[in-house]
Design a protein around this motif. Structure first.
Motif, short mmCIF file in Angstrom:
data_model
loop_
_atom_site.label_atom_id
_atom_site.label_comp_id
_atom_site.label_asym_id
_atom_site.label_seq_id
_atom_site.Cartn_x
_atom_site.Cartn_y
_atom_site.Cartn_z
N ILE A 1 5.07 2.93 -21.63
CA ILE A 1 4.21 2.83 -20.45
C ILE A 1 5.00 2.18 -19.33
N ILE A 2 5.03 2.85 -18.21
CA ILE A 2 5.81 2.36 -17.08
C ILE A 2 4.86 2.11 -15.93
N GLN A 3 4.87 0.87 -15.43
CA GLN A 3 4.08 0.55 -14.25
C GLN A 3 5.03 0.56 -13.06
N ALA A 4 4.74 1.37 -12.07
CA ALA A 4 5.69 1.54 -10.98
C ALA A 4 5.02 1.46 -9.62
N LYS A 5 5.56 0.58 -8.80
CA LYS A 5 5.10 0.53 -7.41
C LYS A 5 5.80 1.63 -6.61
N LEU A 6 4.98 2.40 -5.92
CA LEU A 6 5.51 3.49 -5.09
C LEU A 6 5.07 3.24 -3.64
N VAL A 7 6.03 3.26 -2.72
CA VAL A 7 5.67 3.06 -1.31
C VAL A 7 5.86 4.35 -0.53
N LEU A 8 4.99 4.55 0.45
CA LEU A 8 5.09 5.69 1.36
C LEU A 8 5.62 5.19 2.69
N VAL A 9 6.59 5.93 3.22
CA VAL A 9 7.25 5.54 4.44
C VAL A 9 7.37 6.77 5.33
N GLY A 10 7.34 6.57 6.63
CA GLY A 10 7.49 7.70 7.54
C GLY A 10 6.63 7.48 8.76
N ASP A 11 6.88 8.30 9.78
CA ASP A 11 6.18 8.09 11.04
C ASP A 11 4.69 8.33 10.90
N MET A 12 3.98 7.72 11.82
CA MET A 12 2.54 7.92 11.91
C MET A 12 2.24 9.40 12.17
N GLY A 13 1.27 9.92 11.45
CA GLY A 13 0.85 11.31 11.68
C GLY A 13 1.56 12.34 10.83
N THR A 14 2.53 11.90 10.01
CA THR A 14 3.27 12.87 9.20
C THR A 14 2.47 13.33 7.97
N GLY A 15 1.45 12.55 7.60
CA GLY A 15 0.59 12.97 6.50
C GLY A 15 0.69 12.09 5.25
N LYS A 16 1.16 10.86 5.41
CA LYS A 16 1.30 9.97 4.25
C LYS A 16 -0.04 9.74 3.56
N THR A 17 -1.02 9.32 4.34
CA THR A 17 -2.34 9.05 3.75
C THR A 17 -2.93 10.33 3.14
N SER A 18 -2.72 11.45 3.82
CA SER A 18 -3.25 12.72 3.31
C SER A 18 -2.60 13.11 1.98
N LEU A 19 -1.29 12.86 1.86
CA LEU A 19 -0.60 13.17 0.60
C LEU A 19 -1.19 12.36 -0.56
N VAL A 20 -1.42 11.08 -0.28
CA VAL A 20 -1.95 10.21 -1.33
C VAL A 20 -3.38 10.63 -1.71
N LEU A 21 -4.19 10.90 -0.69
CA LEU A 21 -5.58 11.28 -0.99
C LEU A 21 -5.63 12.61 -1.75
#
Ligand code: GDP
Ligand code: MG
Length: 175
Positions: free
Chosen positions: A8-28
């Motif tokens: 079992i691997i617990q991993a923190k993943l961060v999203l980086v990139g300009d506003m409006g590129t779709g980071k939140t949308s990718l996660v959702l």
């Protein structure tokens, strides 16, 4: 479900990139299978979890999304701290966001851990008619920087699960 003897691997993943590129949308899309045409740019939960079961391991992702701080083209060190994986996102219909993505990669190389699993993600692949960034440009930059590369669409779901499975596999291999 984790199988007996399965890592079992617990991993923190961060999203980086300009506003409006779709980071939140990718996660959702990945976590909830949802997409919104007018995704609120700055407000929203900044933390999500999702579990992926591979043959070799179960990966529990702690996903950190920005809450609009990327507006200032830099993120606090605590955002990166302890991250095992980072997803750098640009929008294929905006060359500016690709230029900025390269800067985000440099920032990660400074701030992130040596063993950080990094992915470069060309999002909004459904907007091919408005494309400003060729696939080859993303591919070449990611090869030069030892990153996994894919084109995704949070709108159509293209390559979203594949992206997170590939990251999970790389984390399992490194664990
Ligand atoms: P963030 O600021 O990087 O978190 O970006 P958001 O997830 O808030 O998305 C910004 C805008 O782009 C919203 O209007 C989304 O609906 C839209 N968007 C996100 N992903 C895609 C995609 O794959 N295709 C298209 N056409 N629009 C997208
Ligand atoms: Mg966002």
């Amino acid at each position: 479900m984790a199988r007996p003897g399965n890592k079992i691997i617990q991993a923190k993943l961060v999203l980086v990139g300009d506003m409006g590129t779709g980071k939140t949308s990718l996660v959702l899309r990945f976590v909830k299978g949802q997409f919104f045409d007018n995704q609120e740019p700055t407000i929203g939960a900044a933390f999500f979890t999702q579990v992926l079961s591979l043959a070799e391991a179960t990966v529990k992702f702690d996903i950190w999304d920005t809450a609009g701080q990327e507006r200032y083209h830099s993120l606090a060190p605590m955002y990166y701290r302890g991250a095992a994986a980072a997803v750098v996102v640009y929008d294929i219909s905006s060359m500016d966001t690709f230029t900025r993505a390269k800067k985000w990669v440099q920032e990660l190389q400074r701030q992130g851990s040596q063993s950080l699993v990094m992915a470069l993600v060309a999002n909004k692949s459904d907007l091919d008619a408005k494309r400003e960034v060729a696939i080859e440009e993303g591919e070449q930059f990611s090869q030069e920087n030892g990153m996994f590369f894919t084109e995704t669409s949070a709108k159509t779901s293209q390559n979203i699960n594949e992206l997170f499975f590939e990251i999970a596999k790389r984390l399992a291999r490194a664990a």
